[in-house]
Enzyme design. Structure first.
Site, PDB file in Angstrom:
ATOM      1  N   CYS A   1       0.610  -1.149  -0.188  1.00 20.99           N
ATOM      2  CA  CYS A   1      -0.108   0.155   0.004  1.00 20.99           C
ATOM      3  C   CYS A   1       0.715   1.158   0.059  1.00 20.99           C
ATOM      4  CB  CYS A   1      -1.080  -0.158   1.049  1.00 20.99           C
ATOM      5  SG  CYS A   1      -1.877  -1.570   1.213  1.00 20.99           S
TER       6      CYS A   1
ATOM      7  N   HIS B   1      -9.284   3.885  -0.480  1.00 22.25           N
ATOM      8  CA  HIS B   1      -7.964   3.246  -0.542  1.00 22.25           C
ATOM      9  C   HIS B   1      -7.700   2.264  -1.661  1.00 22.25           C
ATOM     10  CE1 HIS B   1      -4.331   1.884   0.985  1.00 22.25           C
ATOM     11  NE2 HIS B   1      -4.769   1.121   1.830  1.00 22.25           N
TER      12      HIS B   1
END
Ligand SMILES: [Zn+2]
Lengths: 422, 138
Positions: free
Chosen positions: A95, A370
């Site tokens: 991420c 996200h």
């Protein structure tokens, strides 16, 4: 070993940054969202830029291979915006993929090899079932020794949460307040996945129940709503649905140039004055303490030292709240609050938009969304908008020093950047 | 102790034979669980097998109601959750483990720091499927 103060060989500045809409888009692929972010980036360059002046492109992406069956995504993204034959490089650190892309772009410009680069991130996650997405994300943990015992990302951050609760008395209610705060910000961000406060979501459920003649739930406030397991079920205790960031599709990009040419493009460049990156054991069990992320502390230390600033100086921060507990750790690891004080600080409103240390004015990963590989550069877009005074109803006045904190997986990569408006 | 490579394959084969095995650096004494062939502490190349007692305490945990596909295929679900945690062994190193014996409908009754003991699989792995490291609440 000789200790030398790390610095960039020359200054690097941001001259524009833009984002696609974040959300779940059935009919959009990476290239579509990438083009949207690119066009939006070009529009933000005050004096304009001929895109052909861009010399190289960096693309952060976690797993287009698994999410879309598309590997080797960097030259493809370059192609879709007319940037072939320029070198196109993909970075993957879970991420933190595009936070790392940003750092690589900075290093490339600072080295003198390029004067102008495009740094971006993209991820399309909603082509698959939630179960498949859970598996693909879990692969960013230790496949042999964590995934083997059933680790999922919510359950990895749940470990961090139970350890933090045991050490500091952090409560589920305190974490809920972080979700409420970030949704309040997301409600003011037209590009957010959840452009709604939790109160808005609650009221729309109440209206729906009334409309359908169903029994009206008894929630009177947001906390009662979040404590109702029928709307906020446990995913991996103590992480509930509203502690988790959503599965999002999106892209973001920014243009970096060498400081000496920045004013050819804009009167208000944003200077990148600090960069830091660190790694840690992939598995939580490989670390001595899981109530903080050591890689975050080290990356922040590097960035503060390079910038010559302290945590107190930072006026606004975009931090990696993939889960509510992650925002707690971020605000402690970055030195905004003492270890264990993060939850109380959030509860007291110190991280709210009008607080002393606004955190995640974009809505954060929780509400803005996200799209994993796009998140790091997505944070830069919020900082750009805030610092150039274009954040609309979310605007925090007079931000001259801001920080971005981007985490890969459960903290085995962390990258931190500090931005200054002069 | 027989010679085996310090790999995950060896670790899981030992587990099937009811041994929790890590490695120990012959130069600086650092213990590794799971085992690894190179000492990242002192950059030593010489490690040997080390058998852990299998006793430890709970560092952290989670009760998982939305699991991985492979755990859902084992029959776990929202209504039949599983629990995994980080265990600190008495000898120092930590490992992730599936946890048995906890009251999963009352996760707040599960306490960090509580003692745990390793449990070994009843039957060896089949068709490449590895038995997970498993501990039981004492
Ligand atoms: Zn050693």
């Amino acid at each position: 070993m000789v200790q030398r103060r790390k610095r960039l060989a020359r200054g690097v500045a941001v001259i524009g940054a833009g984002i696609s809409h974040f959300g779940a888009f059935k009919d959009k692929d990476s290239r579509d969202l990438f083009v949207e972010a690119f066009q939006s980036t070009l529009e933000t360059v005050q004096k304009g830029i001929d895109p052909k002046e861009i010399e190289a492109i960096y693309v952060g992406n976690l797993s287009s291979d698994c999410f879309e069956g598309q590997a080797h995504i960097a030259p493809l993204m370059a192609e879709w915006v007319g940037l072939n034959p320029r070198p196109a490089t993909r970075t993957e650190d879970a991420c933190a993929s595009s936070g790392v892309a940003l750092r690589e772009g900075i290093i490339a410009v600072a080295s003198g090899l390029y004067d102008i680069v495009l740094v971006s991130g993209v991820e399309v996650m909603n082509k698959l079932t939630t179960a498949r997405v859970t598996d693909i994300l879990a692969a960013a943990a230790d496949a042999l020794y964590e995934v083997s015992v059933g680790a999922t990302f919510p359950s990895l951050y749940a470990q961090i949460a139970t350890a933090h609760m045991a050490k500091y008395g952090t409560t589920e209610e305190q974490l809920m307040k972080i979700a409420i705060k970030n949704h309040n910000n997301g409600a003011l961000n037209p590009k957010a996945h959840f452009n709604a406060s939790i109160r808005d979501i609650m009221n729309s459920r109440l209206a729906k129940a009334k409309e359908r003649g169903q029994p009206i739930p008894s929630w009177t406030d947001q906390m009662e709503f979040l404590k109702d397991p029928s709307v906020n079920p446990i995913v991996a205790w103590p992480m509930k649905l509203f502690d988790c960031s959503p599965i999002t599709d999106g892209a973001a990009s920014t243009i970096l140039v060498s400081e000496e040419i920045a004013r050819n493009f804009t009167d208000t460049p944003i200077h990148i004055i600090g960069t830091g990156q660190a790694s840690d054991a992939q598995a939580l069990h490989g670390r001595k303490d899981i109530t903080s992320l050591n890689a975050a502390k080290l990356a922040a230390e590097q960035a503060y030292e390079m910038a010559g600033v302290t945590p107190e100086d930072i006026q606004l921060a975009e931090v990696h709240d993939c889960f509510t507990i992650a925002e707690v750790l971020a605000t402690e690891d970055l030195g905004f609050f003492k270890p264990g004080d993060g939850p109380r600080a959030a509860e007291e409103g110190r991280t709210a938009r009008d607080g002393k240390k606004p955190v995640n004015t974009s809505g954060g990963l929780k509400a803005k969304g996200h799209p994993v590989g796009a998140t790091g550069v997505g944070q830069v877009v919020e900082i750009w908008e805030q610092m150039s005074g274009h954040a609309g109803p979310r605007q925090v006045p007079g931000v001259n020093l801001a920080l971005a904190h981007n985490v890969g997986a459960s903290g085995s990569t962390v990258v931190v950047h500090i931005f200054e408006r002069r | 102790m027989e010679e085996k490579e310090f790999t995950a394959a060896s670790f899981y084969r030992f587990l099937d034979r009811k041994k929790l095995m890590g490695s120990k650096c012959k130069e600086c004494g650092t213990l590794f669980l799971p085992p690894r062939p190179f000492c990242g502490q002192c950059s030593g190349n010489e490690v040997e097998w080390f058998q852990f007692s299998g006793r430890g305490k709970l560092v952290s945990f989670s009760v998982v109601r939305v699991g991985t596909t492979s755990y859902e295929e084992k029959g776990y679900s929202r209504d039949n959750p599983y629990c995994w945690g980080v265990v600190q062994l008495d000898e120092g190193p930590r490992i992730s483990a599936l946890l048995l014996g906890a009251n999963l409908s009352r996760p707040d009754s599960i306490k960090t720091g509580q003692p745990l003991k390793v449990v070994f699989p009843d039957k060896p792995e089949e068709g490449g499927e590895r038995n997970p490291v498993t501990f039981r609440v004492q």
